[in-house]
Design a protein around this motif. Structure first.
Motif, PDB file in Angstrom:
ATOM      1  N   GLU A  19      38.901 -26.502 -26.135  1.00  0.00           N
ATOM      2  CA  GLU A  19      38.764 -27.392 -24.983  1.00  0.00           C
ATOM      3  C   GLU A  19      37.992 -28.658 -25.319  1.00  0.00           C
ATOM      4  OE1 GLU A  19      34.934 -25.774 -22.556  1.00  0.00           O
ATOM      5  OE2 GLU A  19      36.732 -24.546 -22.424  1.00  0.00           O
ATOM      6  N   LEU A  20      38.170 -29.654 -24.469  1.00  0.00           N
ATOM      7  CA  LEU A  20      37.437 -30.920 -24.515  1.00  0.00           C
ATOM      8  C   LEU A  20      36.848 -31.124 -23.128  1.00  0.00           C
ATOM      9  CD1 LEU A  20      36.665 -33.645 -25.833  1.00  0.00           C
ATOM     10  CD2 LEU A  20      38.882 -34.521 -25.056  1.00  0.00           C
ATOM     11  N   THR A  21      35.531 -31.368 -23.055  1.00  0.00           N
ATOM     12  CA  THR A  21      34.867 -31.479 -21.759  1.00  0.00           C
ATOM     13  C   THR A  21      34.030 -32.746 -21.689  1.00  0.00           C
ATOM     14  OG1 THR A  21      34.707 -29.061 -21.654  1.00  0.00           O
ATOM     15  CG2 THR A  21      33.331 -30.307 -20.130  1.00  0.00           C
ATOM     16  N   LEU A  22      34.183 -33.474 -20.589  1.00  0.00           N
ATOM     17  CA  LEU A  22      33.327 -34.610 -20.263  1.00  0.00           C
ATOM     18  C   LEU A  22      32.355 -34.135 -19.203  1.00  0.00           C
ATOM     19  CD1 LEU A  22      32.556 -37.636 -20.316  1.00  0.00           C
ATOM     20  CD2 LEU A  22      34.290 -37.988 -18.538  1.00  0.00           C
ATOM     21  N   ILE A  23      31.066 -34.235 -19.505  1.00  0.00           N
ATOM     22  CA  ILE A  23      30.026 -33.799 -18.576  1.00  0.00           C
ATOM     23  C   ILE A  23      29.344 -35.043 -18.021  1.00  0.00           C
ATOM     24  CG2 ILE A  23      27.893 -32.486 -18.315  1.00  0.00           C
ATOM     25  CD1 ILE A  23      28.848 -30.987 -20.947  1.00  0.00           C
ATOM     26  N   LEU A  24      29.406 -35.220 -16.716  1.00  0.00           N
ATOM     27  CA  LEU A  24      28.759 -36.340 -16.042  1.00  0.00           C
ATOM     28  C   LEU A  24      27.601 -35.781 -15.239  1.00  0.00           C
ATOM     29  CD1 LEU A  24      31.967 -38.214 -14.865  1.00  0.00           C
ATOM     30  CD2 LEU A  24      30.563 -38.704 -16.876  1.00  0.00           C
ATOM     31  N   GLY A  25      26.400 -36.318 -15.452  1.00  0.00           N
ATOM     32  CA  GLY A  25      25.222 -35.779 -14.795  1.00  0.00           C
ATOM     33  C   GLY A  25      24.308 -36.863 -14.265  1.00  0.00           C
ATOM     34  N   ALA A  26      23.336 -36.412 -13.489  1.00  0.00           N
ATOM     35  CA  ALA A  26      22.312 -37.303 -12.943  1.00  0.00           C
ATOM     36  C   ALA A  26      21.024 -36.511 -12.801  1.00  0.00           C
ATOM     37  CB  ALA A  26      22.744 -37.873 -11.598  1.00  0.00           C
ATOM     38  N   ALA A  27      19.931 -37.133 -13.168  1.00  0.00           N
ATOM     39  CA  ALA A  27      18.609 -36.511 -13.032  1.00  0.00           C
ATOM     40  C   ALA A  27      18.568 -35.117 -13.664  1.00  0.00           C
ATOM     41  CB  ALA A  27      18.195 -36.461 -11.562  1.00  0.00           C
ATOM     42  N   GLY A  28      19.237 -34.956 -14.801  1.00  0.00           N
ATOM     43  CA  GLY A  28      19.207 -33.697 -15.517  1.00  0.00           C
ATOM     44  C   GLY A  28      20.102 -32.601 -14.978  1.00  0.00           C
ATOM     45  N   VAL A  29      20.928 -32.905 -13.986  1.00  0.00           N
ATOM     46  CA  VAL A  29      21.808 -31.908 -13.361  1.00  0.00           C
ATOM     47  C   VAL A  29      23.266 -32.349 -13.546  1.00  0.00           C
ATOM     48  CG1 VAL A  29      22.452 -30.828 -11.166  1.00  0.00           C
ATOM     49  CG2 VAL A  29      20.055 -31.359 -11.642  1.00  0.00           C
ATOM     50  N   HIS A  30      24.145 -31.385 -13.836  1.00  0.00           N
ATOM     51  CA  HIS A  30      25.568 -31.710 -13.923  1.00  0.00           C
ATOM     52  C   HIS A  30      26.076 -32.098 -12.544  1.00  0.00           C
ATOM     53  CE1 HIS A  30      25.455 -30.302 -17.922  1.00  0.00           C
ATOM     54  NE2 HIS A  30      25.732 -29.022 -17.707  1.00  0.00           N
ATOM     55  N   VAL A  31      26.737 -33.230 -12.444  1.00  0.00           N
ATOM     56  CA  VAL A  31      27.366 -33.666 -11.197  1.00  0.00           C
ATOM     57  C   VAL A  31      28.804 -33.170 -11.180  1.00  0.00           C
ATOM     58  CG1 VAL A  31      28.102 -35.667  -9.851  1.00  0.00           C
ATOM     59  CG2 VAL A  31      25.860 -35.675 -10.977  1.00  0.00           C
ATOM     60  N   VAL A  32      29.519 -33.409 -12.269  1.00  0.00           N
ATOM     61  CA  VAL A  32      30.912 -32.985 -12.378  1.00  0.00           C
ATOM     62  C   VAL A  32      31.274 -32.856 -13.857  1.00  0.00           C
ATOM     63  CG1 VAL A  32      31.876 -35.319 -12.260  1.00  0.00           C
ATOM     64  CG2 VAL A  32      33.269 -33.415 -11.535  1.00  0.00           C
ATOM     65  N   LEU A  33      32.099 -31.881 -14.157  1.00  0.00           N
ATOM     66  CA  LEU A  33      32.660 -31.711 -15.489  1.00  0.00           C
ATOM     67  C   LEU A  33      34.158 -31.879 -15.369  1.00  0.00           C
ATOM     68  CD1 LEU A  33      30.015 -29.798 -15.349  1.00  0.00           C
ATOM     69  CD2 LEU A  33      30.926 -28.883 -17.465  1.00  0.00           C
ATOM     70  N   ILE A  34      34.734 -32.574 -16.327  1.00  0.00           N
ATOM     71  CA  ILE A  34      36.183 -32.750 -16.371  1.00  0.00           C
ATOM     72  C   ILE A  34      36.615 -32.191 -17.715  1.00  0.00           C
ATOM     73  CG2 ILE A  34      38.086 -34.396 -16.271  1.00  0.00           C
ATOM     74  CD1 ILE A  34      36.091 -36.269 -14.743  1.00  0.00           C
ATOM     75  N   ARG A  35      37.484 -31.182 -17.660  1.00  0.00           N
ATOM     76  CA  ARG A  35      37.790 -30.412 -18.866  1.00  0.00           C
ATOM     77  C   ARG A  35      39.289 -30.299 -19.089  1.00  0.00           C
ATOM     78  NH1 ARG A  35      35.516 -24.488 -18.675  1.00  0.00           N
ATOM     79  NH2 ARG A  35      37.037 -24.309 -17.004  1.00  0.00           N
ATOM     80  N   LEU A  36      39.657 -30.370 -20.353  1.00  0.00           N
ATOM     81  CA  LEU A  36      41.025 -30.085 -20.778  1.00  0.00           C
ATOM     82  C   LEU A  36      40.978 -28.811 -21.609  1.00  0.00           C
ATOM     83  CD1 LEU A  36      44.044 -30.752 -21.287  1.00  0.00           C
ATOM     84  CD2 LEU A  36      43.283 -32.098 -23.259  1.00  0.00           C
ATOM     85  N   ARG A  37      41.700 -27.792 -21.152  1.00  0.00           N
ATOM     86  CA  ARG A  37      41.841 -26.569 -21.937  1.00  0.00           C
ATOM     87  C   ARG A  37      43.145 -26.695 -22.721  1.00  0.00           C
ATOM     88  NH1 ARG A  37      42.209 -21.708 -18.977  1.00  0.00           N
ATOM     89  NH2 ARG A  37      43.015 -22.897 -17.238  1.00  0.00           N
ATOM     90  N   TYR A  38      43.040 -26.663 -24.038  1.00  0.00           N
ATOM     91  CA  TYR A  38      44.220 -26.858 -24.885  1.00  0.00           C
ATOM     92  C   TYR A  38      45.262 -25.767 -24.709  1.00  0.00           C
ATOM     93  CZ  TYR A  38      41.329 -30.374 -27.174  1.00  0.00           C
ATOM     94  OH  TYR A  38      40.539 -31.455 -27.427  1.00  0.00           O
ATOM     95  N   ASP A  39      44.843 -24.559 -24.349  1.00  0.00           N
ATOM     96  CA  ASP A  39      45.784 -23.475 -24.093  1.00  0.00           C
ATOM     97  C   ASP A  39      46.529 -23.784 -22.799  1.00  0.00           C
ATOM     98  OD1 ASP A  39      47.173 -21.075 -24.116  1.00  0.00           O
ATOM     99  OD2 ASP A  39      45.537 -19.962 -23.175  1.00  0.00           O
ATOM    100  N   GLY A  40      47.731 -24.303 -22.909  1.00  0.00           N
ATOM    101  CA  GLY A  40      48.524 -24.667 -21.747  1.00  0.00           C
ATOM    102  C   GLY A  40      48.316 -26.102 -21.290  1.00  0.00           C
ATOM    103  N   TRP A  41      47.450 -26.862 -21.976  1.00  0.00           N
ATOM    104  CA  TRP A  41      47.155 -28.254 -21.605  1.00  0.00           C
ATOM    105  C   TRP A  41      46.835 -28.384 -20.119  1.00  0.00           C
ATOM    106  CZ3 TRP A  41      46.003 -31.796 -25.093  1.00  0.00           C
ATOM    107  CH2 TRP A  41      46.382 -31.550 -26.399  1.00  0.00           C
ATOM    108  N   VAL A  42      45.831 -27.633 -19.676  1.00  0.00           N
ATOM    109  CA  VAL A  42      45.403 -27.604 -18.288  1.00  0.00           C
ATOM    110  C   VAL A  42      44.149 -28.451 -18.132  1.00  0.00           C
ATOM    111  CG1 VAL A  42      44.564 -26.114 -16.424  1.00  0.00           C
ATOM    112  CG2 VAL A  42      46.342 -25.281 -17.980  1.00  0.00           C
TER     113      VAL A  42
END
Length: 122
Positions: A19-42
């Protein structure tokens, strides 16, 4: 969540074999993660509570503003509005890294992206 703009002051990219994951955070907390799982390109979006939903149907990155257009089911599962907006309070190098990662992860969604070379529409 209503049309509130979520603030982001940190971006990390994590790449693993599956997988490839973009982690966007603020003040040390994850706000949102956007992930591509290569198994099935989801592609998926994950909120700060760990809820996982299908990735956006469309997205845009204009200057430091990222918007994710979610379907009704994904928005409800994540507690986000269907038009999830994030303000990326990041330096230009980090914005470039975020842009490149989003283009790789969300390549199957419609998008509009401003780059130093011009606007890309896909």
């Amino acid at each position: 969540m209503d049309g509130t703009v979520l603030r982001v002051d940190r971006a990390d990219v994590r790449k693993a074999d599956d997988e490839l994951t973009l982690i966007l955070g603020a003040a040390g907390v994850h706000v949102v993660l956007i992930r591509l799982r290569y198994d099935g390109w989801v592609d998926e979006v994950i909120n700060s509570a760990g809820s996982v939903a299908r990735g956006p149907t469309a997205w845009a990155l204009m200057d430091h503003n990222l918007s994710l257009e979610l379907d009704a089911r994904s928005a409800a599962a994540l507690g986000f509005s269907r038009d999830c907006r994030l303000r990326l309070d990041l330096d230009e190098d980090t914005i470039r890294r975020v842009r490149a990662t989003l283009l790789e992860i969300l390549q199957c969604a419609c998008f509009v992206v401003d780059t130093p070379e011009g606007r890309i529409v896909g």
